[in-house]
Design an enzyme around this catalytic site. Structure first.
Site, PDB file in Angstrom:
ATOM      1  N   ASN A 210     -12.594  -4.524   3.380  1.00  0.00           N
ATOM      2  CA  ASN A 210     -11.497  -4.793   2.460  1.00  0.00           C
ATOM      3  C   ASN A 210     -10.868  -6.108   2.823  1.00  0.00           C
ATOM      4  OD1 ASN A 210     -11.378  -2.605   0.767  1.00  0.00           O
ATOM      5  ND2 ASN A 210     -10.157  -1.387   2.163  1.00  0.00           N
ATOM      6  N   ASP A 279     -12.434   2.942   1.245  1.00  0.00           N
ATOM      7  CA  ASP A 279     -12.446   4.249   0.579  1.00  0.00           C
ATOM      8  C   ASP A 279     -13.860   4.829   0.530  1.00  0.00           C
ATOM      9  OD1 ASP A 279      -9.684   4.350   0.040  1.00  0.00           O
ATOM     10  OD2 ASP A 279      -9.964   2.879  -1.552  1.00  0.00           O
ATOM     11  N   ILE A 307      -7.152   9.062   6.306  1.00  0.00           N
ATOM     12  CA  ILE A 307      -6.534   9.277   7.620  1.00  0.00           C
ATOM     13  C   ILE A 307      -5.059   9.671   7.470  1.00  0.00           C
ATOM     14  CG2 ILE A 307      -6.059   8.235   9.867  1.00  0.00           C
ATOM     15  CD1 ILE A 307      -8.341   6.202   9.154  1.00  0.00           C
ATOM     16  N   PHE A 323       1.352   2.655   3.049  1.00  0.00           N
ATOM     17  CA  PHE A 323       1.458   1.403   2.312  1.00  0.00           C
ATOM     18  C   PHE A 323       0.733   1.551   0.985  1.00  0.00           C
ATOM     19  CE2 PHE A 323       3.205  -2.298   4.658  1.00  0.00           C
ATOM     20  CZ  PHE A 323       3.730  -1.580   5.716  1.00  0.00           C
ATOM     21  N   LYS A 337       1.912   8.101  -4.963  1.00  0.00           N
ATOM     22  CA  LYS A 337       1.177   8.140  -3.683  1.00  0.00           C
ATOM     23  C   LYS A 337       2.022   8.830  -2.613  1.00  0.00           C
ATOM     24  CE  LYS A 337      -1.486   4.730  -2.916  1.00  0.00           C
ATOM     25  NZ  LYS A 337      -2.094   3.423  -2.644  1.00  0.00           N
ATOM     26  N   LYS A 341       0.567  12.259  -0.990  1.00  0.00           N
ATOM     27  CA  LYS A 341       0.197  12.290   0.438  1.00  0.00           C
ATOM     28  C   LYS A 341       1.273  12.928   1.303  1.00  0.00           C
ATOM     29  CE  LYS A 341      -2.943   8.339   0.426  1.00  0.00           C
ATOM     30  NZ  LYS A 341      -3.817   7.551   1.271  1.00  0.00           N
TER      31      LYS A 341
END
Ligand code: C5P
Length: 404
Positions: A210, A279, A307, A323, A337, A341
């Site tokens: 990335n 990903d 993770i 983030f 998000k 999460k």
């Protein structure tokens, strides 16, 4: 408001050619709102005159133990009372030796012994003087006594030699002093974070990665240390220097990153996933270099483990921060998000605002709303994130952290 507003700094200037950089340093401090009281040694005044510092700071310069401008005649006591720090830049081998042994034969060395605030020194000398066992012995003593040593740097020296002993540049000393004076908002806390990209191999020479410079994660690690936390950073492949006092674990793949995170998780108060974790990874890694044949190539990819998502849903989860780098609809994506999460905090930014650069513009999303931070250098943004994080932890008030 200036970064040093309301702070008084006692700037000691001793006799080295780097004294000319102290003039610039005093200017930077004054510009940032500090009140600067310069204490000039006899040798220091041979290099830069008192008038230079008086003009730059707008305050009297102190040179003698017997100066009667203090009403009680005790400059060696009064100058450090209420000061945020004493900073000696440049600090010669001579003043370092005196400080190490508690010698007080002039105003500067005496006020250092009588001070009730932190002492920082920026050594500046010829490389052989710096490497001399006597100087090195003195540095051990000073470190042991809690004196903060800034530098020295390596490079060309005024004497024509090249090596260690050059004083740090004024701007670097300014940054170090500012970092040193940060409030200890995370004292006693343990922080684990991921930073940088991951690299998922395709064959022995190629891989998927990335675009992530790692700068935001490294800045955040530094800001956490400055705030008094014990910091462990699991870093993907980046060439950045490790911030001071950060325990760094280097990894390549997302699987290695996950393993290092889970291994180091017990006992952590905070987990921050800054890394741009891949990903997807190739389902199989070719043992040999894949030969090109001019035709198209199909790679079968499999999803990597999330993770942060895994850590946040554990029963013993620390406070979790994620983030979200988005290219559009930041508010909607970042908030969803956070909920998906189960994170206490999401730091959202538009990729066009922060990727790879030295500055960033972020918005913080927690259960109570969205909080934009002003655009700034990444270390400044990181300090803003730490301040918000500390306020969330305070709200938990000793109870288990709520990641929702
Ligand atoms: O799921 P997404 O990649 O959009 O979420 C980004 C956040 O999740 C970042 O904080 C990143 O560090 C973390 N993350 C992770 N493991 C992954 C993917 C993302 O920890 N496999």
């Amino acid at each position: 408001m200036g970064a040093f507003a309301g702070k008084r700094i006692v700037l000691g200037v001793t006799g080295g050619i780097a004294a000319y950089k102290a003039a610039e340093l005093s200017r930077l401090l004054v510009k940032a709102g500090a009140t600067v009281d310069v204490v000039l040694t006899q040798a220091g005044s041979e290099f830069v005159g008192a008038m230079t510092f008086q003009s730059l700071t707008g305050r009297p310069v102190w040179q003698s133990l017997w100066d009667d401008r203090m009403s009680n005649g005790m400059a060696h006591i009064d100058l450090t009372r209420g000061a945020a720090a004493v900073l000696i830049a440049p600090a010669t081998a001579n003043v370092l030796a005196k400080l190490a042994y508690g010698v007080c034969d002039d105003l500067l060395s005496t006020l250092c012994l009588a001070r009730d605030c932190p002492l920082l020194v920026a050594p500046a000398m010829n490389r052989q003087m710096w490497e001399n066992p006597a100087t090195q012995r003195n540095m051990v003593l000073l470190r042991h006594d809690g004196v903060k040593i800034l530098g020295p740097a390596t490079g060309d020296q005024a004497c024509g030699e090249v090596g260690d002993g050059r004083m740090l540049e004024a701007e670097a000393i300014f940054d170090e002093l500012y970092a040193f004076l940060q409030p200890k908002l995370l004292a006693g806390k343990r922080v684990l974070l991921t930073a940088g990209p991951t690299f998922e191999p395709i064959d022995p020479v190629r891989g998927l990665t990335n675009s992530s410079s790692g700068k935001m994660g490294f800045a955040l690690a530094q800001a956490c240390v400055e705030a008094g936390a014990e910091v462990t950073m699991v870093a993907g492949p980046v060439m950045l220097p490790t911030p001071h006092n950060v325990m760094r674990i280097d990894v390549q793949t997302s699987a290695q990153m996950r393993e290092a995170v889970l291994k180091n998780l017990p006992g952590q108060d905070v987990f921050i996933g800054v890394a741009a974790v891949a990903d997807y990874r190739p389902k199989t890694v070719s043992a040999e270099k894949i030969k090109k044949n001019g035709k198209s190539l199909t790679l079968l990819l499999e999803a990597t483990d999330d993770i942060l998502g895994e850590v946040a849903t554990r029963l013993d989860a620390p406070l979790c921060v994620g983030f979200a780098a988005e290219s559009q609809h930041l508010e909607t994506y970042a908030e969803s998000k956070r909920k998906a999460k189960k994170l206490a905090l999401v730091v959202g930014n538009l990729v066009q605002d922060g990727l790879g650069g030295e500055t960033n513009r972020v918005t913080l999303f927690d259960a109570t709303g969205a909080y934009p931070l002003p655009p700034a250098k990444k270390i400044i943004v990181a300090r803003g994130i730490v301040a918000h994080l500390a306020s969330l932890m305070e709200k938990c008030d000793g109870k288990p952290y709520a990641n929702h």
